[in-house]
Design a protein around this motif. Structure first.
Motif, PDB file in Angstrom:
ATOM      1  N   GLU A  72       0.826  -1.211   0.000  1.00  0.00           N
ATOM      2  CA  GLU A  72       0.000   0.000   0.000  1.00  0.00           C
ATOM      3  C   GLU A  72       0.856   1.256   0.000  1.00  0.00           C
ATOM      4  OE1 GLU A  72      -3.511   2.250   2.571  1.00  0.00           O
ATOM      5  OE2 GLU A  72      -2.669   0.374   3.304  1.00  0.00           O
ATOM      6  N   THR A  73       1.975   1.219   0.709  1.00  0.00           N
ATOM      7  CA  THR A  73       2.825   2.402   0.815  1.00  0.00           C
ATOM      8  C   THR A  73       3.903   2.446  -0.259  1.00  0.00           C
ATOM      9  OG1 THR A  73       4.193   1.226   2.432  1.00  0.00           O
ATOM     10  CG2 THR A  73       2.471   2.675   3.294  1.00  0.00           C
ATOM     11  N   GLY A  74       4.004   1.400  -1.085  1.00  0.00           N
ATOM     12  CA  GLY A  74       4.996   1.388  -2.154  1.00  0.00           C
ATOM     13  C   GLY A  74       6.408   1.124  -1.681  1.00  0.00           C
ATOM     14  N   LEU A  75       6.562   0.505  -0.520  1.00  0.00           N
ATOM     15  CA  LEU A  75       7.879   0.199   0.032  1.00  0.00           C
ATOM     16  C   LEU A  75       8.104  -1.306  -0.036  1.00  0.00           C
ATOM     17  CD1 LEU A  75       7.529   2.463   3.182  1.00  0.00           C
ATOM     18  CD2 LEU A  75       8.901   2.963   1.167  1.00  0.00           C
ATOM     19  N   PRO A  76       9.088  -1.788  -0.789  1.00  0.00           N
ATOM     20  CA  PRO A  76       9.299  -3.231  -0.921  1.00  0.00           C
ATOM     21  C   PRO A  76       9.621  -3.885   0.417  1.00  0.00           C
ATOM     22  CG  PRO A  76      10.590  -1.999  -2.544  1.00  0.00           C
ATOM     23  CD  PRO A  76      10.044  -0.996  -1.575  1.00  0.00           C
ATOM     24  N   VAL A  77       9.058  -5.057   0.648  1.00  0.00           N
ATOM     25  CA  VAL A  77       9.348  -5.795   1.871  1.00  0.00           C
ATOM     26  C   VAL A  77      10.845  -6.048   1.990  1.00  0.00           C
ATOM     27  CG1 VAL A  77       8.991  -7.967   3.105  1.00  0.00           C
ATOM     28  CG2 VAL A  77       7.066  -6.854   1.962  1.00  0.00           C
ATOM     29  N   ALA A  78      11.512  -6.316   0.877  1.00  0.00           N
ATOM     30  CA  ALA A  78      12.951  -6.590   0.911  1.00  0.00           C
ATOM     31  C   ALA A  78      13.727  -5.398   1.476  1.00  0.00           C
ATOM     32  CB  ALA A  78      13.452  -6.920  -0.492  1.00  0.00           C
ATOM     33  N   ALA A  79      13.274  -4.188   1.177  1.00  0.00           N
ATOM     34  CA  ALA A  79      13.930  -3.008   1.734  1.00  0.00           C
ATOM     35  C   ALA A  79      13.594  -2.840   3.216  1.00  0.00           C
ATOM     36  CB  ALA A  79      13.512  -1.764   0.956  1.00  0.00           C
ATOM     37  N   LEU A  80      12.333  -3.015   3.559  1.00  0.00           N
ATOM     38  CA  LEU A  80      11.917  -2.883   4.958  1.00  0.00           C
ATOM     39  C   LEU A  80      12.573  -3.935   5.851  1.00  0.00           C
ATOM     40  CD1 LEU A  80       8.095  -2.140   4.624  1.00  0.00           C
ATOM     41  CD2 LEU A  80       9.837  -0.587   5.507  1.00  0.00           C
ATOM     42  N   ASP A  81      12.933  -5.083   5.284  1.00  0.00           N
ATOM     43  CA  ASP A  81      13.493  -6.172   6.083  1.00  0.00           C
ATOM     44  C   ASP A  81      14.785  -5.784   6.791  1.00  0.00           C
ATOM     45  OD1 ASP A  81      11.913  -8.388   6.369  1.00  0.00           O
ATOM     46  OD2 ASP A  81      12.555  -9.348   4.512  1.00  0.00           O
ATOM     47  N   ARG A  82      15.495  -4.790   6.293  1.00  0.00           N
ATOM     48  CA  ARG A  82      16.742  -4.371   6.930  1.00  0.00           C
ATOM     49  C   ARG A  82      16.509  -3.216   7.896  1.00  0.00           C
ATOM     50  NH1 ARG A  82      18.637  -8.986   6.543  1.00  0.00           N
ATOM     51  NH2 ARG A  82      19.426  -8.071   8.446  1.00  0.00           N
ATOM     52  N   PHE A  83      15.250  -2.798   8.082  1.00  0.00           N
ATOM     53  CA  PHE A  83      14.911  -1.746   9.038  1.00  0.00           C
ATOM     54  C   PHE A  83      14.710  -2.360  10.419  1.00  0.00           C
ATOM     55  CE2 PHE A  83      12.841   1.782   6.245  1.00  0.00           C
ATOM     56  CZ  PHE A  83      13.872   1.674   5.328  1.00  0.00           C
ATOM     57  N   ASP A  84      15.120  -1.623  11.459  1.00  0.00           N
ATOM     58  CA  ASP A  84      14.677  -1.978  12.802  1.00  0.00           C
ATOM     59  C   ASP A  84      13.167  -1.786  12.876  1.00  0.00           C
ATOM     60  OD1 ASP A  84      17.220  -2.561  13.729  1.00  0.00           O
ATOM     61  OD2 ASP A  84      17.563  -0.553  14.570  1.00  0.00           O
ATOM     62  N   PRO A  85      12.486  -2.520  13.764  1.00  0.00           N
ATOM     63  CA  PRO A  85      11.028  -2.391  13.817  1.00  0.00           C
ATOM     64  C   PRO A  85      10.541  -0.963  14.043  1.00  0.00           C
ATOM     65  CG  PRO A  85      11.709  -4.357  14.992  1.00  0.00           C
ATOM     66  CD  PRO A  85      12.974  -3.619  14.629  1.00  0.00           C
ATOM     67  N   TRP A  86      11.220  -0.197  14.899  1.00  0.00           N
ATOM     68  CA  TRP A  86      10.764   1.178  15.162  1.00  0.00           C
ATOM     69  C   TRP A  86      10.844   2.029  13.903  1.00  0.00           C
ATOM     70  CZ3 TRP A  86      13.845   5.349  14.203  1.00  0.00           C
ATOM     71  CH2 TRP A  86      15.246   5.129  14.153  1.00  0.00           C
ATOM     72  N   LEU A  87      11.920   1.852  13.116  1.00  0.00           N
ATOM     73  CA  LEU A  87      12.081   2.639  11.903  1.00  0.00           C
ATOM     74  C   LEU A  87      11.060   2.229  10.846  1.00  0.00           C
ATOM     75  CD1 LEU A  87      13.538   4.752  10.222  1.00  0.00           C
ATOM     76  CD2 LEU A  87      15.217   2.991   9.595  1.00  0.00           C
ATOM     77  N   ALA A  88      10.817   0.941  10.738  1.00  0.00           N
ATOM     78  CA  ALA A  88       9.796   0.481   9.787  1.00  0.00           C
ATOM     79  C   ALA A  88       8.434   1.053  10.149  1.00  0.00           C
ATOM     80  CB  ALA A  88       9.752  -1.046   9.769  1.00  0.00           C
ATOM     81  N   GLY A  89       8.119   1.060  11.440  1.00  0.00           N
ATOM     82  CA  GLY A  89       6.831   1.595  11.872  1.00  0.00           C
ATOM     83  C   GLY A  89       6.693   3.074  11.577  1.00  0.00           C
ATOM     84  N   LEU A  90       7.729   3.851  11.889  1.00  0.00           N
ATOM     85  CA  LEU A  90       7.669   5.286  11.629  1.00  0.00           C
ATOM     86  C   LEU A  90       7.626   5.586  10.135  1.00  0.00           C
ATOM     87  CD1 LEU A  90      10.134   6.805  14.259  1.00  0.00           C
ATOM     88  CD2 LEU A  90       7.651   6.951  14.252  1.00  0.00           C
ATOM     89  N   THR A  91       8.345   4.783   9.334  1.00  0.00           N
ATOM     90  CA  THR A  91       8.361   5.010   7.891  1.00  0.00           C
ATOM     91  C   THR A  91       7.002   4.741   7.277  1.00  0.00           C
ATOM     92  OG1 THR A  91      10.710   4.427   7.800  1.00  0.00           O
ATOM     93  CG2 THR A  91       9.479   4.359   5.733  1.00  0.00           C
ATOM     94  N   ILE A  92       6.399   3.610   7.637  1.00  0.00           N
ATOM     95  CA  ILE A  92       5.061   3.297   7.130  1.00  0.00           C
ATOM     96  C   ILE A  92       4.066   4.368   7.586  1.00  0.00           C
ATOM     97  CG2 ILE A  92       3.124   1.683   7.378  1.00  0.00           C
ATOM     98  CD1 ILE A  92       5.168  -0.584   7.273  1.00  0.00           C
TER      99      ILE A  92
END
Length: 305
Positions: free
Chosen positions: A129-149
């Motif tokens: 939905e947000t246009g962010l590939p899971v493969a890219a998000l996979d290297r994010f810490d959970p807090w950063l992934a949450g704030l980015t989404i």
């Protein structure tokens, strides 16, 4: 838990928005200019014989069409010698470097691996939905992934960082030649999130996935209470979930408010007038900035207008 992050974490989501990529705003919802609506958010003042400090609660991301930077708020701003924000935004390159250093995990378990199996499909859906590939998000810490989404989702819903209170205040300060400083640095704010225990980070990210479709109504409701100048109702709304996550509340709100009260106490030793603008959630609820000021025998008086 998501309300708490929308309350205290939206400032960081705001500056992460460029790094998250430019989201496409719903053109149907925003095809016409929004009518201007009057807003009268709460304003307080703390003062002694030769020092005046205004306390203004902000919303970091807003939809266009609210007229709030006027009346008592504008008067307080114009009367002030200096402007103090939660933080002064670094430039985009500096922010991206900070994010890479604090929020990326290139060797440990992936974001997907840290999630319960029954939440992995929700991650894929949110990423799509947000246009962010899971493969890219996979290297994010959970807090950063949450704030980015969160940042991308709010932009898609029409919440514009450029019309948020901090950026409007910063632009007005630059135009008026007023010095601007921050109570915290961007790195300090990032470390508040990055230093959270792994299980708390994961619970936060799961709350983002579970409530991604509720972000818009949640923030809309908070903005209405802010615009109506009703910090008591805002505090009651937000305190509902703080009881369930006392560690989160301590890190994001109480500890910071205690430090800011100490700063205000020290600032009162210098003559002059300062306009301090922090997230409205810091000025509402049981562990508000006013609460910690009162512990120092300092009275924050609400300005009626």
């Amino acid at each position: 838990m998501l309300k708490t992050f929308l309350r205290a974490g939206a400032a960081m989501a705001l500056v992460l928005a460029p790094a998250a990529g430019q989201a496409q705003v719903d053109t149907q919802a925003h095809s016409q200019a929004a009518p201007v609506q009057d807003a009268d958010p709460a304003l307080w003042v703390v003062k002694d014989e030769d020092t005046t400090i205004y306390l203004f609660g902000t919303v970091h991301v807003l939809k266009p069409g609210l007229s709030w930077f006027d009346e008592a708020v504008k008067n307080a701003f114009e009367a002030s010698d200096e402007i103090v924000l939660e933080m002064v935004e670094p430039d985009e390159a500096e922010m991206q470097a900070l994010v890479m250093r604090t929020g990326m995990n290139m060797s440990g378990p992936t974001l997907t691996e840290q999630l319960p199996e029954d939440k992995r499909a929700a991650l894929a859906a949110a990423a799509a939905e947000t246009g962010l590939p899971v493969a890219a998000l996979d290297r994010f810490d959970p807090w950063l992934a949450g704030l980015t989404i969160t940042a991308v989702k709010l932009q898609k819903l029409g919440f514009d960082p450029s019309t948020g209170a901090e950026r409007m205040i910063s632009a007005a300060a630059e135009e008026a030649g007023k010095p601007v400083s921050g109570l915290e640095t961007a790195e300090e704010q990032l470390m508040i999130f990055d230093s959270m225990p792994a299980d708390l980070q994961t619970r936060y990210f799961v709350s983002v996935l579970d409530q991604v479709d509720e972000m818009g109504p949640m923030l809309d409701n908070m903005v209405v209470l802010w615009a109506n100048g009703d910090p008591d109702a805002l505090g009651a709304l937000l305190n509902e979930e703080l009881r369930d996550e006392p560690e989160l509340a301590r890190r994001l709100l109480a500890d910071r408010n205690a430090r800011w009260a100490e700063w205000i106490d020290a600032r009162l030793d210098q003559p002059g007038t300062a306009f301090v603008a922090v997230g409205a959630g810091h000025l509402a609820g049981e562990d508000s900035l006013q609460h910690f000021l009162a512990q120092r025998a300092l009275n924050a008086e609400r300005i009626a207008y």
